[in-house]
Design a protein around this motif. Structure first.
Motif, PDB file in Angstrom:
ATOM      1  N   GLU A 174       0.834  -1.204   0.000  1.00 31.67           N
ATOM      2  CA  GLU A 174       0.000   0.000   0.000  1.00 31.67           C
ATOM      3  C   GLU A 174       0.873   1.259   0.000  1.00 31.67           C
ATOM      4  OE1 GLU A 174      -3.369   0.593  -0.054  1.00 31.67           O
ATOM      5  OE2 GLU A 174      -3.394  -1.500  -0.687  1.00 31.67           O
ATOM      6  N   PRO A 175       0.463   2.283  -0.731  1.00 29.40           N
ATOM      7  CA  PRO A 175       1.221   3.539  -0.732  1.00 29.40           C
ATOM      8  C   PRO A 175       1.048   4.287   0.594  1.00 29.40           C
ATOM      9  CG  PRO A 175      -0.765   3.775  -2.030  1.00 29.40           C
ATOM     10  CD  PRO A 175      -0.676   2.325  -1.631  1.00 29.40           C
ATOM     11  N   GLU A 176       2.037   5.059   0.962  1.00 32.29           N
ATOM     12  CA  GLU A 176       1.975   5.851   2.187  1.00 32.29           C
ATOM     13  C   GLU A 176       1.527   7.263   1.822  1.00 32.29           C
ATOM     14  OE1 GLU A 176       5.487   5.704   4.553  1.00 32.29           O
ATOM     15  OE2 GLU A 176       5.761   3.572   4.181  1.00 32.29           O
ATOM     16  N   TYR A 177       0.271   7.553   2.097  1.00 35.35           N
ATOM     17  CA  TYR A 177      -0.270   8.871   1.778  1.00 35.35           C
ATOM     18  C   TYR A 177       0.168   9.888   2.823  1.00 35.35           C
ATOM     19  CZ  TYR A 177      -3.163   6.429  -1.566  1.00 35.35           C
ATOM     20  OH  TYR A 177      -3.589   5.663  -2.611  1.00 35.35           O
ATOM     21  N   ASN A 188      -0.845  13.528  -2.724  1.00 33.45           N
ATOM     22  CA  ASN A 188      -1.558  12.264  -2.603  1.00 33.45           C
ATOM     23  C   ASN A 188      -2.030  11.754  -3.956  1.00 33.45           C
ATOM     24  OD1 ASN A 188      -1.232  11.908   0.141  1.00 33.45           O
ATOM     25  ND2 ASN A 188      -3.080  13.036   0.649  1.00 33.45           N
ATOM     26  N   ILE A 218       1.060  10.244  -5.569  1.00 30.08           N
ATOM     27  CA  ILE A 218       1.381   8.956  -4.951  1.00 30.08           C
ATOM     28  C   ILE A 218       0.415   7.887  -5.454  1.00 30.08           C
ATOM     29  CG2 ILE A 218       1.381   7.682  -2.772  1.00 30.08           C
ATOM     30  CD1 ILE A 218       2.415  10.261  -1.449  1.00 30.08           C
ATOM     31  N   TYR A 219      -0.880   8.218  -5.500  1.00 25.27           N
ATOM     32  CA  TYR A 219      -1.882   7.267  -5.986  1.00 25.27           C
ATOM     33  C   TYR A 219      -1.615   6.901  -7.447  1.00 25.27           C
ATOM     34  CZ  TYR A 219      -6.311   5.344  -7.510  1.00 25.27           C
ATOM     35  OH  TYR A 219      -7.266   4.528  -8.044  1.00 25.27           O
ATOM     36  N   GLN A 248       1.272   7.008  -9.110  1.00 27.91           N
ATOM     37  CA  GLN A 248       2.466   6.173  -9.212  1.00 27.91           C
ATOM     38  C   GLN A 248       2.174   4.752  -8.745  1.00 27.91           C
ATOM     39  OE1 GLN A 248       5.343   8.320  -6.918  1.00 27.91           O
ATOM     40  NE2 GLN A 248       5.931   9.649  -8.621  1.00 27.91           N
ATOM     41  N   HIS A 249       1.409   4.603  -7.673  1.00 32.53           N
ATOM     42  CA  HIS A 249       1.078   3.260  -7.185  1.00 32.53           C
ATOM     43  C   HIS A 249       0.217   2.523  -8.202  1.00 32.53           C
ATOM     44  CE1 HIS A 249       0.052   0.061  -4.436  1.00 32.53           C
ATOM     45  NE2 HIS A 249      -1.234   0.287  -4.670  1.00 32.53           N
ATOM     46  N   HIS A 250      -0.733   3.230  -8.785  1.00 31.00           N
ATOM     47  CA  HIS A 250      -1.605   2.611  -9.793  1.00 31.00           C
ATOM     48  C   HIS A 250      -0.808   2.224 -11.034  1.00 31.00           C
ATOM     49  CE1 HIS A 250      -5.366   1.706 -11.750  1.00 31.00           C
ATOM     50  NE2 HIS A 250      -5.038   2.476 -12.766  1.00 31.00           N
ATOM     51  N   ASN A 272       2.438   1.528 -11.174  1.00 30.90           N
ATOM     52  CA  ASN A 272       3.348   0.420 -10.860  1.00 30.90           C
ATOM     53  C   ASN A 272       2.613  -0.889 -10.637  1.00 30.90           C
ATOM     54  OD1 ASN A 272       5.557   2.084 -11.036  1.00 30.90           O
ATOM     55  ND2 ASN A 272       5.615   2.531  -8.846  1.00 30.90           N
ATOM     56  N   SER A 273       1.370  -0.834 -10.179  1.00 33.83           N
ATOM     57  CA  SER A 273       0.628  -2.074  -9.952  1.00 33.83           C
ATOM     58  C   SER A 273       0.146  -2.694 -11.270  1.00 33.83           C
ATOM     59  CB  SER A 273      -0.567  -1.819  -9.040  1.00 33.83           C
ATOM     60  OG  SER A 273      -1.506  -0.973  -9.656  1.00 33.83           O
TER      61      SER A 273
END
Length: 60
Positions: A2-5, A47, A50-51, A53-55, A57-58
């Motif tokens: 999970e990303p750290e918001y 945020n 971050i969201y 980048q996480h999306h 990379n997933s």
């Protein structure tokens, strides 16, 4: 993973910027209010990044 918001990381920087703007326009209360808005907007933008980048990379 999970990303750290972030929450409240940029409030001080936004408040400082708003106070400087308020002093430039000779209206400190306006600057303080604007500073809170700027700080919240900066946290919100980080945020979103971050969201994103996480999306991104997933999916890989």
């Amino acid at each position: 993973m999970e990303p750290e918001y972030q929450d409240g990381k940029y409030t001080g920087l936004g408040l400082f910027t708003g106070i400087l703007i308020g002093l430039a326009f000779f209206n400190l209360l306006f600057g303080i209010c604007l500073g809170f808005i700027i700080g919240i907007a900066m946290d919100w933008a980080e945020n979103l990044l971050i969201y994103w980048q996480h999306h991104k990379n997933s999916d890989e």
